[in-house]
Write a protein that holds these residues in place. Sequence first.
Motif, PDB file in Angstrom:
ATOM      1  N   LEU A 160       1.585   1.749  -8.035  1.00 35.11           N
ATOM      2  CA  LEU A 160       2.258   1.144  -9.178  1.00 35.11           C
ATOM      3  C   LEU A 160       1.250   0.290  -9.952  1.00 35.11           C
ATOM      4  N   ALA A 161       0.994   0.684 -11.197  1.00 38.10           N
ATOM      5  CA  ALA A 161       0.056  -0.045 -12.058  1.00 38.10           C
ATOM      6  C   ALA A 161       0.805  -0.679 -13.221  1.00 38.10           C
ATOM      7  N   ILE A 162       0.827  -2.028 -13.237  1.00 39.31           N
ATOM      8  CA  ILE A 162       1.465  -2.767 -14.335  1.00 39.31           C
ATOM      9  C   ILE A 162       0.433  -3.673 -14.990  1.00 39.31           C
ATOM     10  N   LYS A 163      -0.834  -3.427 -14.727  1.00 36.51           N
ATOM     11  CA  LYS A 163      -1.884  -4.308 -15.246  1.00 36.51           C
ATOM     12  C   LYS A 163      -2.026  -4.194 -16.761  1.00 36.51           C
ATOM     13  N   LYS A 164      -2.706  -5.177 -17.329  1.00 37.91           N
ATOM     14  CA  LYS A 164      -2.994  -5.199 -18.763  1.00 37.91           C
ATOM     15  C   LYS A 164      -1.724  -5.169 -19.607  1.00 37.91           C
ATOM     16  N   ASN A 165      -0.784  -6.059 -19.243  1.00 34.34           N
ATOM     17  CA  ASN A 165       0.401  -6.291 -20.052  1.00 34.34           C
ATOM     18  C   ASN A 165       0.467  -7.781 -20.377  1.00 34.34           C
ATOM     19  N   ASN A 166       1.642  -8.267 -20.771  1.00 34.43           N
ATOM     20  CA  ASN A 166       1.796  -9.670 -21.148  1.00 34.43           C
ATOM     21  C   ASN A 166       2.810 -10.393 -20.266  1.00 34.43           C
ATOM     22  N   LEU A 167       2.888  -9.978 -19.014  1.00 33.58           N
ATOM     23  CA  LEU A 167       3.856 -10.574 -18.097  1.00 33.58           C
ATOM     24  C   LEU A 167       3.457 -12.008 -17.739  1.00 33.58           C
TER      25      LEU A 167
ATOM     26  N   ILE B 176      -0.573   0.705  -3.261  1.00 36.92           N
ATOM     27  CA  ILE B 176      -1.431   0.053  -4.260  1.00 36.92           C
ATOM     28  C   ILE B 176      -0.564  -0.578  -5.339  1.00 36.92           C
ATOM     29  N   LEU B 177      -0.801  -1.875  -5.594  1.00 31.95           N
ATOM     30  CA  LEU B 177      -0.076  -2.598  -6.637  1.00 31.95           C
ATOM     31  C   LEU B 177      -1.081  -3.315  -7.523  1.00 31.95           C
ATOM     32  N   GLU B 178      -1.072  -2.959  -8.806  1.00 32.01           N
ATOM     33  CA  GLU B 178      -2.020  -3.526  -9.767  1.00 32.01           C
ATOM     34  C   GLU B 178      -1.282  -4.392 -10.777  1.00 32.01           C
TER      35      GLU B 178
ATOM     36  N   ASN C  78       7.620 -17.127  -3.791  1.00 34.72           N
ATOM     37  CA  ASN C  78       7.002 -17.083  -2.467  1.00 34.72           C
ATOM     38  C   ASN C  78       7.280 -15.799  -1.697  1.00 34.72           C
ATOM     39  N   ASN C  79       8.349 -15.077  -2.050  1.00 38.47           N
ATOM     40  CA  ASN C  79       8.653 -13.826  -1.338  1.00 38.47           C
ATOM     41  C   ASN C  79       8.424 -12.589  -2.205  1.00 38.47           C
ATOM     42  N   THR C  80       7.602 -12.734  -3.229  1.00 38.27           N
ATOM     43  CA  THR C  80       7.379 -11.623  -4.174  1.00 38.27           C
ATOM     44  C   THR C  80       6.929 -10.351  -3.466  1.00 38.27           C
ATOM     45  N   PHE C  81       6.039 -10.480  -2.483  1.00 38.03           N
ATOM     46  CA  PHE C  81       5.444  -9.298  -1.843  1.00 38.03           C
ATOM     47  C   PHE C  81       5.911  -9.098  -0.387  1.00 38.03           C
ATOM     48  N   ASN C  82       6.875  -9.880   0.066  1.00 38.52           N
ATOM     49  CA  ASN C  82       7.184  -9.940   1.498  1.00 38.52           C
ATOM     50  C   ASN C  82       7.575  -8.617   2.141  1.00 38.52           C
ATOM     51  N   LYS C  83       8.216  -7.743   1.404  1.00 36.92           N
ATOM     52  CA  LYS C  83       8.724  -6.494   1.993  1.00 36.92           C
ATOM     53  C   LYS C  83       7.736  -5.335   1.887  1.00 36.92           C
ATOM     54  N   LEU C  84       6.547  -5.586   1.365  1.00 34.12           N
ATOM     55  CA  LEU C  84       5.587  -4.493   1.117  1.00 34.12           C
ATOM     56  C   LEU C  84       4.694  -4.301   2.336  1.00 34.12           C
ATOM     57  N   SER C  85       5.280  -3.862   3.413  1.00 32.83           N
ATOM     58  CA  SER C  85       4.570  -3.791   4.697  1.00 32.83           C
ATOM     59  C   SER C  85       3.485  -2.720   4.738  1.00 32.83           C
ATOM     60  N   HIS C  86       3.539  -1.759   3.809  1.00 37.52           N
ATOM     61  CA  HIS C  86       2.513  -0.705   3.769  1.00 37.52           C
ATOM     62  C   HIS C  86       1.483  -0.913   2.659  1.00 37.52           C
ATOM     63  N   LEU C  87       1.582  -2.045   1.973  1.00 37.16           N
ATOM     64  CA  LEU C  87       0.648  -2.299   0.874  1.00 37.16           C
ATOM     65  C   LEU C  87      -0.774  -2.452   1.408  1.00 37.16           C
ATOM     66  N   VAL C  88      -1.712  -1.699   0.794  1.00 35.75           N
ATOM     67  CA  VAL C  88      -3.115  -1.714   1.207  1.00 35.75           C
ATOM     68  C   VAL C  88      -3.976  -2.489   0.206  1.00 35.75           C
ATOM     69  N   ASN C  89      -3.720  -2.285  -1.079  1.00 34.68           N
ATOM     70  CA  ASN C  89      -4.499  -2.944  -2.130  1.00 34.68           C
ATOM     71  C   ASN C  89      -3.585  -3.739  -3.046  1.00 34.68           C
ATOM     72  N   LEU C  90      -3.910  -5.024  -3.245  1.00 33.52           N
ATOM     73  CA  LEU C  90      -3.134  -5.879  -4.149  1.00 33.52           C
ATOM     74  C   LEU C  90      -4.095  -6.563  -5.121  1.00 33.52           C
ATOM     75  N   PHE C  91      -3.887  -6.290  -6.409  1.00 31.21           N
ATOM     76  CA  PHE C  91      -4.757  -6.830  -7.450  1.00 31.21           C
ATOM     77  C   PHE C  91      -3.958  -7.771  -8.355  1.00 31.21           C
ATOM     78  N   ILE C  92      -4.300  -9.075  -8.302  1.00 25.46           N
ATOM     79  CA  ILE C  92      -3.611 -10.072  -9.138  1.00 25.46           C
ATOM     80  C   ILE C  92      -4.646 -10.841  -9.950  1.00 25.46           C
ATOM     81  N   SER C  93      -5.809 -10.287 -10.136  1.00 21.37           N
ATOM     82  CA  SER C  93      -6.890 -10.972 -10.841  1.00 21.37           C
ATOM     83  C   SER C  93      -6.616 -11.061 -12.340  1.00 21.37           C
ATOM     84  N   GLU C  94      -7.361 -11.945 -12.995  1.00 22.98           N
ATOM     85  CA  GLU C  94      -7.294 -12.108 -14.446  1.00 22.98           C
ATOM     86  C   GLU C  94      -5.886 -12.432 -14.929  1.00 22.98           C
ATOM     87  N   ASN C  95      -5.307 -13.468 -14.298  1.00 20.36           N
ATOM     88  CA  ASN C  95      -4.040 -14.033 -14.735  1.00 20.36           C
ATOM     89  C   ASN C  95      -4.228 -15.531 -14.939  1.00 20.36           C
TER      90      ASN C  95
END
Length: 644
Positions: A133-140, A156-158, A169-186
């Motif tokens: 799931l890629a939601i990067k480069k928006n205005n969120l 993968i979550l971008e 605090n629980n934004t990502f809590n259920k993502l037990s299979h998540l391998v890559n998390l990108f939250i940079s440039e915010n």
Amino acid sequence: MNNQSTSQTPTHKTYFCNTSSVFYMKNVCDDSSTHVIYMSNRGLTSLPKGVFNGLISLRILDLDANKLTSLKPETFNSLSKLEYLFISNNSLTHLPHNIFKELISLTYLDVQSNKLTSLKPNTFNSSRKLKYLAIKKNNLTHLPQDIFKGLRSLNILELDSNKLISLENNTFNKLSHLVNLFISENNLSSLPQGIFDGLKSLTRLHLHSNKLTSLKLDTFNSLFNLKTLSINNNCLTYLLPGIFDRLESLDLLDLSSNKLTSLDPDIFSSLTELTHLYITNNNLTTLPQGIFNKLISLTNLGLDSNKLSSLKNKTFHGLFNLETLDISNNNLTSLPQGIFNQLISLISLQLYSNKLSSIENNTFYNLSYLTDLDISDNNLTFLPQGIFIGLESLDLLDLSSNELTSLDSDIFNSLSKLTHLYIKNNNLTSLEHEVFNELKSLTVLHLRSNKLTSLPSNIFNKLIHLEDLDIGNNNLTSLPQYIFSELKSLSQLHLDTNKLISLEINTFTRLNNLQILSISNNSLTSLAQGIFDEVESNIFNDLVNLKILDIHNNNLTDLPTDIFKKNQKLECLNLQSNNLNESKPEVFTNLTQLHLLNIEDNKFSLTDDDKKLILKNIKQRTYNESTTYNIFKNEPCFSSMTVY
């Protein structure tokens, strides 16, 4: 009534079979079982109702790089087998409620590079098979509570390059299979308690380029499998002791470009798997003794661009696998005895841009694998006897921008594998004739910007592999006969910006491979010619492969007619700013490859007839200012000859 209503409901054929429609695609019109539709870069501003109805076998839909500003809620309702959906690079400001509800097979969703300002809480709830799931480069600016709830397959979550200012605090809590998390440039200034709890599969976490000022002690406690952690380019002033203690699998840690002023002695003690550590561009003035001693796997360490004024002698002890060490751009005035003794695997050592005034003669003694050593831009006035002994693998040595006044005749004798040697911008007035004799592998030698007044006649005789020699910007008034005659591999020679009054006819003898020669900014009044080896000759006769010749800003008054007779490969000739008295078209007769001829600022002005005559002598060309045949340009050679 029902039959009539059904017959009027638009399907994909309404649009994909219409030859005047922007959606027209013959293969889709003919075959409703198609698996792939690529509709990127079509200028689409909207998707009409029912445009995908009937495409029940569609697996891949690419709508990238259009001009979509909105989507209807039912747009994708019939695409139950769709696996890949690209809506990136559009102008979407929002996504309708349940827009992806019927996409039960979706595994890859890309909505990056839109103008999304918010997301509905249940936007992705039905996408249980989603892996990317890629939601990067928006205005969120915010993410709703439980926005990713149900995405149990997500790998993968971008979210990078948005405007996020906070996270639940629980934004990502259920993502037990998540391998890559990108939250940079915010715009995150803090992270809530337990934000990464439950991410037991996470291997890569990018938090760089936010506004984080501090991190809670347990921030990373659940990330047992994390391999890469980038927190660089934030506003961290300190790190709590123990913050990395649970990251036993970590391979790369980037703390660069923060505001760290100090580090706890045990801050990295649990990171035994770490191979790359970057603490570049902080405000560190000292390092605790033994801070890196437990990093037994470390191969790359970046400490450059801090404010380190000294190092303890055991700072790097235990780093037996370290290959690259960068301590450049600090305030070091000296190096303690034995500081590098245990770095037996070191390949690259960067010490440039410090304030080193001297170096002990055994500083580099154990570095037998070192290939790259940069000590430039320091305050060294001399090099101690034997300083480079043991550096048997050294390939590049940079001593530029120091204050060296002399070099011992045997200073480089142990460097038989050295290919690049830079001693630019020092205070050398002379060189011993045998100083380079043992540099059998040298290909590049730069002595530019010293104070050399003369050179021994045999100083370069052993450099049979030398390709690039720069002696520009010195105080040379003359050159010995045959000084370059053994440099049979030489392709570039820079003698510019000296005080040369004349050059012997044999100065460039045997330089058959020379391609670039600069003798500009000197005081030459003539170019030598005459009888040499019982044959009529001139100074450039052996330069049969010369392509660039720069003689501008001298005092030449005349050019012998056959001065360029053997230089038929010449492409650029700069004669600007001399005292040439007349245009002599016959001088350029053999220069059929010439692309640029600069003869501006001499004692004559070229008329159009002069130019035509020169061109005629070169290639029987017809001169015309508007054509590419105009080779007369007031330009330097090196800016115009981009191939070099």
